[in-house]
Scaffold this active site. Structure first.
Site, PDB file in Angstrom:
ATOM      1  N   CYS A 129       0.663  -1.284  -0.014  1.00  9.36           N
ATOM      2  CA  CYS A 129       0.059  -0.114   0.037  1.00  9.36           C
ATOM      3  C   CYS A 129       0.734   1.265  -0.075  1.00  9.36           C
ATOM      4  O   CYS A 129       0.615   2.157  -0.860  1.00  9.36           O
ATOM      5  CB  CYS A 129      -0.882  -0.020   1.256  1.00  9.36           C
ATOM      6  SG  CYS A 129      -0.256  -0.325   2.813  1.00  9.36           S
ATOM      7  N   HIS A 242      -2.790   6.455   4.395  1.00 12.52           N
ATOM      8  CA  HIS A 242      -1.339   6.650   4.927  1.00 12.52           C
ATOM      9  C   HIS A 242      -0.861   7.919   4.261  1.00 12.52           C
ATOM     10  O   HIS A 242      -1.108   8.523   3.092  1.00 12.52           O
ATOM     11  CB  HIS A 242      -0.659   5.496   4.034  1.00 12.52           C
ATOM     12  CG  HIS A 242      -0.543   4.163   4.724  1.00 12.52           C
ATOM     13  ND1 HIS A 242      -1.480   3.956   5.844  1.00 12.52           N
ATOM     14  CD2 HIS A 242      -0.211   2.918   4.037  1.00 12.52           C
ATOM     15  CE1 HIS A 242      -1.457   2.501   5.931  1.00 12.52           C
ATOM     16  NE2 HIS A 242      -0.479   1.886   5.051  1.00 12.52           N
TER      17      HIS A 242
END
Ligand code: A2P
Length: 331
Positions: A129, A242
């Protein structure tokens, strides 16, 4: 349009649930959906396209009749069931890290290396990710020059540890308000009001497995086998997006203005870069949507071929479920 029988392996998890949502939002041509999970969830129903669909226990025989299986489970589960998925004649687009660096497995970010889907042999991998979000941010620049090196620090949401990680942050905050103690389970230390500078296990010269993914997977996706990346991955008390601070060195010098226009034109990216008006990417703004936001673009003060940037992206969507479904769409 042809329709496909689609399995989601790990359909009850954070990424699996998002996959079900995105399949519907993007009108993926699903003929029959088979949500697969552990025996614990078998029999419970989920809603898909207005129908109640029972969750099926994952067994060796559970894949018959499927055309595509989207993987949203851990490595051991992906490894255990991959041979049975292939045996059933389905293509496996897997989100775990089990197959990502295998030479016969393409590792795809559709905005960067879509052509690599062509040489798959039944398994395709979805990258890490943090790697996806960072590479998306620099994809416009990578189209015009080589990225030679990158120094990056990540600020990773608890969603990276699945539903258990998200629950733990919320329960810890709630417990602290009540003055109760809380024993961490998903993380080695409390994550509420804290940051933890370890994600993954020790892998190479004191770097963790998560930190080495940025170099190893980045090289494969960008077709830059010499690219060097030094990365520090940190877990922060953010629910599901994130953030990454990165310094890249490019072969040809790219000015800040050039970088801004390349990023603004890059598919899947949004330029948010106006310090005077307090406009920059933040994880709350990028959660539950598809774009990677990029900003704080500055010339490096130590190297005139260097550029700093800051980016945020939803770990569960572009970092996992969305990218996996985009790969299936390419297929
Ligand atoms: P289950 O809910 O039945 O345990 P997350 O990382 O968000 O916790 O999600 C993990 C996913 O992997 C869940 O859908 C979980 O299903 C699934 N899973 C866990 N163990 C197995 C197993 N042995 N076989 C198939 N799926 C599994």
């Amino acid at each position: 349009m042809k329709q496909y029988n689609v399995g989601v392996l790990g359909a009850t998890g954070a990424v699996g649930q998002e996959m079900l949502k995105i399949l519907q939002q993007r009108n993926f041509p699903v003929k029959d959906l088979r949500p697969l999970a552990s025996a614990r969830s078998a029999g419970t129903k989920i809603e898909f396209m207005g129908e109640q669909v029972p969750i099926v226990e994952t067994t060796d025989k559970a894949f018959s009749g499927l055309d595509i299986v989207l993987g949203a489970a851990e490595n051991d589960i992906a490894e255990k069931f991959a041979p049975h998925i292939l045996e059933a004649g389905a293509v496996f687009v897997d989100n775990s890290s089990a197959f990502r660096l295998r030479e016969d497995v393409p590792l795809i970010v559709p905005e960067i290396n879509p052509e690599d889907v062509k040489w798959h042999k039944g398994i395709l991998s979805n990258p890490n990710c943090t790697t996806i979000i960072t590479l998306m941010a620099l994809s416009g620049i990578a189209r015009v020059t080589e990225i030679e090196t990158m120094v990056a620090s990540s600020y990773q949401a608890v969603s990276g540890a699945g539903i258990a990680g998200m629950r733990e942050l919320q329960e810890e905050v709630a417990a602290s308000f009540k003055g109760e103690s809380y024993a961490p389970k998903a993380f080695p230390y409390p994550i509420a009001y804290n940051v933890i500078p370890q994600i993954g296990s020790r892998q190479f010269m004191g770097y963790t497995s998560e930190e080495m993914k940025m170099q190893n997977e980045g090289r494969k996706i960008l077709h830059l086998p010499e690219m060097k990346v030094s990365c520090t991955c940190v877990r922060v008390p953010v629910l599901r997006s994130h953030s990454i601070s990165a310094l890249i060195r490019t072969k040809d010098k790219i000015s800040v203005e050039q970088a801004r226009s390349l990023i603004a034109a890059a598919p899947g990216c949004r330029l948010v870069d106006d310090l005077d008006n307090k406009q920059y990417p933040m994880p709350l703004d990028t959660s539950d949507q598809d774009l990677v936001f990029v900003g704080r673009i500055r010339e490096d003060l130590t190297d005139d071929h260097g550029l700093n940037f800051w980016c945020c992206g939803d770990q569960i969507r572009k970092g996992a479920a969305l990218n996996t479904i985009q790969i299936a769409e390419l297929l």
